[in-house]
Write an enzyme that holds these catalytic residues in place. Structure first.
Site, PDB file in Angstrom:
ATOM      1  CG  ASP A  90      34.940 -21.978  31.611  1.00 35.65           C
ATOM      2  OD1 ASP A  90      34.796 -21.393  32.705  1.00 35.65           O
ATOM      3  OD2 ASP A  90      34.147 -21.819  30.668  1.00 35.65           O
ATOM      4  CB  SER A  91      33.452 -27.410  33.610  1.00 32.99           C
ATOM      5  OG  SER A  91      33.429 -26.975  34.952  1.00 32.99           O
ATOM      6  NE  ARG A 202      36.255 -29.176  37.437  1.00 34.71           N
ATOM      7  CZ  ARG A 202      34.986 -29.177  37.824  1.00 34.71           C
ATOM      8  NH1 ARG A 202      34.524 -30.143  38.594  1.00 34.71           N
ATOM      9  NH2 ARG A 202      34.175 -28.219  37.448  1.00 34.71           N
TER      10      ARG A 202
END
Length: 218
Positions: A90-91, A202
């Site tokens: 989740d970013s 990421r």
């Protein structure tokens, strides 16, 4: 044997089946996942890594208050549904002058999940009167690996930079065209895929998670 156990036996334990599943159907993210983890996984059999769209399972409600909580929600849901080790991330983009927003709401900032252009346009409009020296932001990512035996691992990655006033570049996705990473003069959308993976939030989170992922293939 339960249906869940049957699925686990037929996939996780079978050499010809998936050994890992990514909890996303986003093709951009899947490509990044493969590129980032490939140096750690080496030459693995075709079909060993699956993604969310390979299974008919519902997507969970991401109602966590942090990136880590939402990553775990997604990974737990897919692992429980398939019996296969699941990786999720989740970013989002956190803008300092906005108190960290859009944050966990980055993908649906405009009110429609995954509408990159609308999200980007809305953020630029909200920042239109903010001077250049106050446009600091960070891309933040939490990556989670959930195992069928209950073990869970969470790692984090972060990249600092600034928000520019007009999009530049055709690479990447999301807010990449308006984010200039610290130490660069180009946006994330102007970086090559290799440069972006080496630098990105990421990439940093997944590389930290990689030792646990590699253990699955041993």
């Amino acid at each position: 044997m339960t249906a869940h156990a049957d699925l686990q036996a037929n996939s996780y334990e079978a050499l010809s089946g998936p050994r890992l599943v990514f909890a996303t159907g986003n093709t951009h993210k899947i490509s990044e996942f493969h590129a980032i983890l490939e140096p750690f996984l080496g030459d693995i059999p075709t079909g060993s890594i699956a993604c969310l769209s390979d299974f008919s399972v519902p997507e969970p409600i991401e109602d966590g208050a942090t990136f880590a909580e939402n990553a775990l929600i997604k990974a737990r849901s897919l692992c429980n549904a398939t019996g296969i080790p699941a990786v999720a991330d989740d970013s989002g983009l956190c803008v300092k002058i906005m108190g960290g927003a859009p944050g966990i709401f980055s993908a649906r900032w405009s009110g429609h999940h995954g509408d990159d252009q609308a999200n980007l346009d809305l953020l630029l409009a909200q920042l239109c009167d903010v001077p250049d020296q106050l446009r600091q932001a960070s891309f933040v990512c939490a990556a989670a690996l959930v195992m069928p035996d209950g073990n869970e691992y969470v790692t984090h990655g972060e990249v600092h930079g600034v928000i520019i006033r007009k999009p530049r570049g055709s690479g990447g996705f999301g807010y990449d065209p308006i984010f200039v990473p610290e130490g660069f003069e180009v946006t994330s959308a102007e970086l090559t895929p290799e440069q972006k993976n080496a630098l990105s939030h990421r990439g940093r989170a997944l590389r930290s998670l990689a030792p646990h992922v590699v253990d699955i293939f041993r």
